[in-house]
Design a protein around this motif. Structure first.
Motif, PDB file in Angstrom:
ATOM      1  N   ALA A  44      44.570  40.693  30.709  1.00 28.01           N
ATOM      2  CA  ALA A  44      45.820  41.336  31.111  1.00 28.01           C
ATOM      3  C   ALA A  44      45.777  41.631  32.606  1.00 28.01           C
ATOM      4  CB  ALA A  44      46.019  42.627  30.320  1.00 28.01           C
ATOM      5  N   CYS A  45      46.896  41.351  33.278  1.00 32.13           N
ATOM      6  CA  CYS A  45      47.012  41.604  34.710  1.00 32.13           C
ATOM      7  C   CYS A  45      47.836  42.875  34.895  1.00 32.13           C
ATOM      8  CB  CYS A  45      47.700  40.407  35.360  1.00 32.13           C
ATOM      9  SG  CYS A  45      47.958  40.589  37.134  1.00 32.13           S
ATOM     10  N   PRO A  46      47.551  43.659  35.942  1.00 34.09           N
ATOM     11  CA  PRO A  46      48.367  44.862  36.170  1.00 34.09           C
ATOM     12  C   PRO A  46      49.864  44.584  36.267  1.00 34.09           C
ATOM     13  CG  PRO A  46      46.411  44.908  37.543  1.00 34.09           C
ATOM     14  CD  PRO A  46      46.426  43.557  36.868  1.00 34.09           C
ATOM     15  N   CYS A  47      50.263  43.351  36.567  1.00 39.03           N
ATOM     16  CA  CYS A  47      51.695  43.034  36.673  1.00 39.03           C
ATOM     17  C   CYS A  47      52.354  42.972  35.298  1.00 39.03           C
ATOM     18  CB  CYS A  47      51.909  41.719  37.412  1.00 39.03           C
ATOM     19  SG  CYS A  47      51.608  40.240  36.415  1.00 39.03           S
ATOM     20  N   GLY A  48      51.546  42.915  34.223  1.00 32.23           N
ATOM     21  CA  GLY A  48      52.107  42.848  32.882  1.00 32.23           C
ATOM     22  C   GLY A  48      51.898  41.502  32.208  1.00 32.23           C
ATOM     23  N   GLY A  89      46.246  36.392  32.602  1.00 28.02           N
ATOM     24  CA  GLY A  89      45.588  35.246  33.214  1.00 28.02           C
ATOM     25  C   GLY A  89      46.142  34.839  34.559  1.00 28.02           C
ATOM     26  N   CYS A  90      46.674  35.807  35.315  1.00 24.90           N
ATOM     27  CA  CYS A  90      47.226  35.490  36.635  1.00 24.90           C
ATOM     28  C   CYS A  90      46.122  35.035  37.593  1.00 24.90           C
ATOM     29  CB  CYS A  90      47.905  36.714  37.230  1.00 24.90           C
ATOM     30  SG  CYS A  90      49.390  37.213  36.352  1.00 24.90           S
ATOM     31  N   VAL A  91      46.517  34.244  38.593  1.00 22.69           N
ATOM     32  CA  VAL A  91      45.576  33.814  39.625  1.00 22.69           C
ATOM     33  C   VAL A  91      44.856  35.025  40.220  1.00 22.69           C
ATOM     34  CG1 VAL A  91      45.405  32.780  41.927  1.00 22.69           C
ATOM     35  CG2 VAL A  91      46.847  31.702  40.189  1.00 22.69           C
ATOM     36  N   GLY A 119      49.943  34.685  43.431  1.00 19.26           N
ATOM     37  CA  GLY A 119      48.972  35.532  42.754  1.00 19.26           C
ATOM     38  C   GLY A 119      49.358  35.875  41.332  1.00 19.26           C
ATOM     39  N   HIS A 120      50.635  35.845  41.038  1.00 15.33           N
ATOM     40  CA  HIS A 120      51.072  36.231  39.696  1.00 15.33           C
ATOM     41  C   HIS A 120      51.739  35.093  38.942  1.00 15.33           C
ATOM     42  CE1 HIS A 120      49.579  40.218  40.120  1.00 15.33           C
ATOM     43  NE2 HIS A 120      50.050  40.189  41.349  1.00 15.33           N
ATOM     44  N   ILE A 121      51.220  33.888  39.133  1.00 14.75           N
ATOM     45  CA  ILE A 121      51.500  32.844  38.149  1.00 14.75           C
ATOM     46  C   ILE A 121      50.257  32.720  37.276  1.00 14.75           C
ATOM     47  CG2 ILE A 121      53.138  31.639  39.622  1.00 14.75           C
ATOM     48  CD1 ILE A 121      51.118  29.480  40.053  1.00 14.75           C
TER      49      ILE A 121
HETATM   50 ZN   LIG Z   1      49.829  39.247  37.418  1.00 14.23          ZN
END
Ligand SMILES: [Zn+2]
Length: 317
Positions: A174-178, A181-183, A164-166
């Motif tokens: 922006a993804c909440p992980c930082g 464009g994450c999956v 999910g976070h590649i």
């Molecule tokens: Zn992410």
């Protein structure tokens, strides 16, 4: 196969499930509590201890040889700690030590929930018989796990396969992980719904704006709903193709609520995979819906514990 029992815990942001599971993956005793996710860490642990208390009170407990935990992540299996995003009271929380104390000193195996579901699909579900597989959960978030060379591959901290976070969109949202464009930022249920709403899709009279409602609209032919699922499928395909190219998986299993969307998801997913998975060694890659139901987390945690108990691949994972 060894018939010793193991205890399994499936810890998520909504519920804490526990079970005693035999060597064939049958659930013999169950216990469950809601997760007091907004409370402090010890209160959350109290709910885990109540679940374990019910299991240890069962006559079959005497045959339990280990405890397997599948937890919402991130987890750190090497440190025995968990920091679930949806349980703010647990940051670097020493879950393994606390569970071991509540379980009479039995050995404890900790893995992330995506890895647990992978273990279950490989043992008894859609990845059975596949030595190299990626299993994914696509719902509120996107998680996953890997089977490589016939064995579960949790990685040093228990999070390997967290697809999910590649990033599949270098300059994406922006993804909440930082990252960007994450999956997950493209393919999760909430993002499928958000994109449909932004495109002009409107819910029916019931006001349901979930991804399931978007899937229903897509099946009825709504072009915006169809396009939102196609975009999600494209992101999943890019991530799956990258994984296959790196480690030569031959199947990707997709579960979770979005995975239940059927051909609305899988048809564009197969088309997109044909575009992204192009090298000779990944062209035979297939995708399949998950087969394990709501017990996948428990069964997978049990598989991890059985593997540890035997010291070899007892559960085939
Ligand atoms: Zn992410």
């Amino acid at each position: 196969m060894d018939t010793d029992l193991v205890a399994a815990l499936d810890i998520g942001g909504t519920k804490i499930a526990g079970a005693l599971v035999d060597g064939d993956g049958r659930i013999l005793v169950r216990a469950q509590r809601p997760t007091p996710a907004r409370e402090d860490g010890d209160t959350v642990m109290g709910a885990v201890e109540e679940v374990l208390g019910e299991l240890t009170a069962a006559p079959l407990w005497g045959r339990a040889t280990a405890v397997g935990i599948g937890s919402a992540g991130p987890v750190d299996a090497s440190a025995g700690t968990v920091s679930p995003v949806n349980v703010p009271g647990w940051r670097g929380y020493p879950l393994v030590d606390r569970v071991r104390a509540a379980a009479g000193g039995l050995p404890v195996e900790l893995i992330g929930d995506g890895v647990a579901i992978t273990a279950a699909e490989h043992w008894q579900g859609a990845a059975r018989g596949h030595d190299n597989a990626l299993c994914m959960v696509v719902s509120t978030g996107v998680g996953g796990g890997l089977v490589l060379g016939g064995r579960l591959h949790p990685g040093p901290t228990g999070n390997a396969g967290h697809i999910g976070h590649i990033s599949v969109d270098l300059d994406g949202d922006a993804c909440p992980c930082g990252a960007r464009g994450c999956v997950e930022r493209i393919a999760s249920g909430p993002n499928i719904a958000r994109r449909a709403l932004e495109g002009g899709w409107r819910p029916g009279a019931d006001g349901d704006t979930s991804a399931a409602a978007v899937a229903a609209a897509a099946r009825a032919g709504d072009p915006v709903a169809v396009a939102s699922f196609a975009r999600a499928a494209q992101a999943l395909a890019a991530g799956i193709a990258a994984t296959a190219t790196l480690v030569e998986i031959d199947i990707a299993v997709i579960g979770g609520g979005v995975g239940k969307a059927g051909e609305i998801l899988f048809a564009p997913l197969r088309r997109a995979l044909a575009e992204y998975a192009t090298l000779s060694f990944v062209r035979r890659l297939t995708v399949a819906p998950a087969r394990m139901g709501t017990d996948a987390g428990l069964v997978g945690a049990a598989a991890a514990a059985l593997t540890r108990t035997a010291g070899v691949s007892a559960a085939g994972v």
